[in-house]
Design an enzyme around this catalytic site. Structure first.
Site, mmCIF file in Angstrom:
data_model
loop_
_atom_site.group_PDB
_atom_site.id
_atom_site.type_symbol
_atom_site.label_atom_id
_atom_site.label_comp_id
_atom_site.label_asym_id
_atom_site.label_seq_id
_atom_site.Cartn_x
_atom_site.Cartn_y
_atom_site.Cartn_z
ATOM 1 N N CYS A 113 0.848 -1.191 0.000
ATOM 2 C CA CYS A 113 0.000 0.000 0.000
ATOM 3 C C CYS A 113 0.877 1.231 0.000
ATOM 4 C CB CYS A 113 -0.903 -0.006 1.212
ATOM 5 S SG CYS A 113 -2.140 -1.273 1.048
ATOM 6 N N GLU A 114 1.488 1.488 -1.129
ATOM 7 C CA GLU A 114 2.447 2.586 -1.216
ATOM 8 C C GLU A 114 2.720 2.818 -2.697
ATOM 9 O OE1 GLU A 114 4.610 3.240 1.859
ATOM 10 O OE2 GLU A 114 5.895 4.671 0.843
#
Ligand code: LLP
Length: 463
Positions: A391-392
């Protein structure tokens, strides 16, 4: 020539260069031997193999993502470094690049020494049977407990990094009734990356004791006065991913000048100098690293010339390559999960790993190559960005790469030259499990570091 300066190392975490890519290669199916481990090739069906085993079989048996390490290549590189430097020099493998018990065993068998920089690395080295006198202990803030363990184990040298540490090590050794061999790490005002180096009067960084302002000379003065330590030499490490020996030349010149000053002041000729690690490897086909033999010859000549000029006996040289030994020997195998073409831009290819198994792209803007390895393809090249599952948005494994346009979910792709600073810098971000390292040799594959499990996560989380 590298396409760009390849920033690497903690000082460069904030330096990001613009994305760039060259024209697609003429044949996407070719596995350039420059960037792939020595035994990697394609079989008659077009499936890539390592150590004689198809990656499709490896994926089935060990899962993805996983690092596959070519043991024969690793051992050959150890021998090449040991042979190149010969009997009058010492090669210390820098364990921070990648360390495991199997690696320690291979190093031992191939006659290399080992540089460790933490209690954890020291334990791994000793547990796996590396003789303590072939271990060098590094670090800019060794704890008292680490110092006691290193001295107690009888490590061959401790590389002192600060004024406080000179006293701590000397007192510890005295208390333990021994005399510890030490080197002092100095900062010579040279910083080298890839083809470039910068020589400045002053280096703004945490490692070592600066030559500037007479600080290193003062450290030597203090070390020579303390009974618990025997000062055997001066250490310098100038950077990472270096292809050019000109930075070493300036460093050697400055270190030899200090040796001459020590002789003049104290009547002592220190017998050793360590020029550190940092020798570069090919991450892409544009990189042209030098062979160990050339490097050994160049460094030997530089030190001999500087010592002759200063009328000093030539000291014993040591070096600490990490990346140059393990880097090229491994690749990371991923399975393609999703494919998103962004019109006019590029195609995002998501794999089942990411920044948790290779932080170097996000951290240093490092460049990698990638290839479809479970089959060949005659499809046109498509500009791709290989990204992970984290999640980046900075979770990028390969920033700009060409992959065949018929790439599909379920295909296996591999990123070569991930042997150094990938597993050793791997994280659990998003509770993603760290991949295994599988050693492959002569048709046999065995796990040397197993895959992390969710049980491992829960075991650390005591609730
Ligand atoms: N000796 C000393 C004292 C070092 O500090 C290092 C690396 C080495 C040897 C080994 O350098 P090598 O030959 O592997 O380049 N995480 C970064 C690299 C940090 C290197 C730190 N010191 C990266 O992924 O590029």
């Amino acid at each position: 020539m590298s396409r760009s300066a390849h920033p690497a190392g903690p000082r460069h975490a904030d330096v990001l260069t613009e994305g760039h890519y060259t024209a697609p290669p003429t044949d996407l199916n070719v596995l350039d031997e420059k960037v792939w481990a020595k035994t990697v090739t394609r079989n008659d069906e077009g499936v890539a193999t390592v150590g004689g085993i198809e990656v499709t079989r490896l994926a089935e048996e060990f899962g993805t993502p996983a690092y596959f390490l070519d043991e024969a290549d690793f051992r050959a590189r150890c021998r090449a470094w040991a042979d190149a430097f010969g009997k009058d020099a010492d090669v210390f493998y820098a364990g921070k690049a990648f360390l495991s018990r199997a690696v320690v065993k291979w190093l031992h068998e191939e006659g290399l020494n080992l540089d460790v920089c933490s209690g954890g690395e020291l334990t791994t080295a000793l547990e796996a049977g590396m003789p303590a006198d072939r271990i060098a202990f590094h670090g800019n803030n060794k704890s008292q407990e680490e110092i006691e363990r290193a001295v107690g184990a009888g490590v061959g040298r401790i590389v002192l990094d600060s004024f406080q540490e000179i006293v701590r090590v000397a007192h510890t050794a005295q208390r333990l009734g021994t005399r510890q061999r030490v080197q002092i790490r100095v900062t010579v005002g040279v910083e080298a990356h890839t083809h470039e180096f910068i020589a400045t009067a002053h280096e703004d960084q945490k490692f070592g004791i600066p030559l500037a302002g007479g600080q290193a000379a003062e450290a030597v003065r203090r070390a020579l006065r303390l009974d618990g330590i025997e000062l055997i030499g001066i250490h310098s490490h100038i950077g990472s991913q270096i292809f050019d020996t000109s930075g070493f030349e300036v460093a050697a010149h400055r270190v030899v000048r200090l040796l001459a000053q020590i002789r003049d002041e104290h009547g002592v000729e220190l017998p050793e100098i360590d020029l550190g690690g940092g020798l570069g490897i090919a991450y892409t086909s544009d990189d042209d690293p030098r062979e160990p033999h050339d490097i050994a010859k160049a460094l030997g000549e530089i030190v001999t010339r500087e010592c002759e000029a200063a009328k000093l006996r030539t000291p014993r040289i040591s070096v600490e390559p990490g990346r140059a030994i393990v880097g090229p020997t491994a690749f990371t195998l991923y399975e393609v999960g999703t494919i998103k073409p962004l019109d006019g831009l590029r195609t995002y290819v998501s794999v089942d790993g990411g920044m948790s198994d290779n932080i170097r792209t996000a951290l240093y803007d490092a460049e990698y190559s990638v290839a479809l390895v479970s089959r060949t393809s005659d499809a046109a090249p498509m500009l791709a960005r290989v990204v992970g599952k984290h999640c980046e948005s900075g979770d990028i494994v390969v920033k700009d790469a060409f992959l065949p346009a018929d790439l599909a979910p379920g295909d296996l792709i591999a990123v070569p030259a991930t042997g150094a600073y990938c597993r050793s810098m791997a994280s659990n971000y998003n509770h993603v499990l760290r991949p295994p390292v599988v050693a492959v040799r002569d048709g046999e594959a065995r796990v040397i570091v197993r895959r992390e499990t969710e049980e491992d996560l829960l075991r650390l989380d005591v609730g």
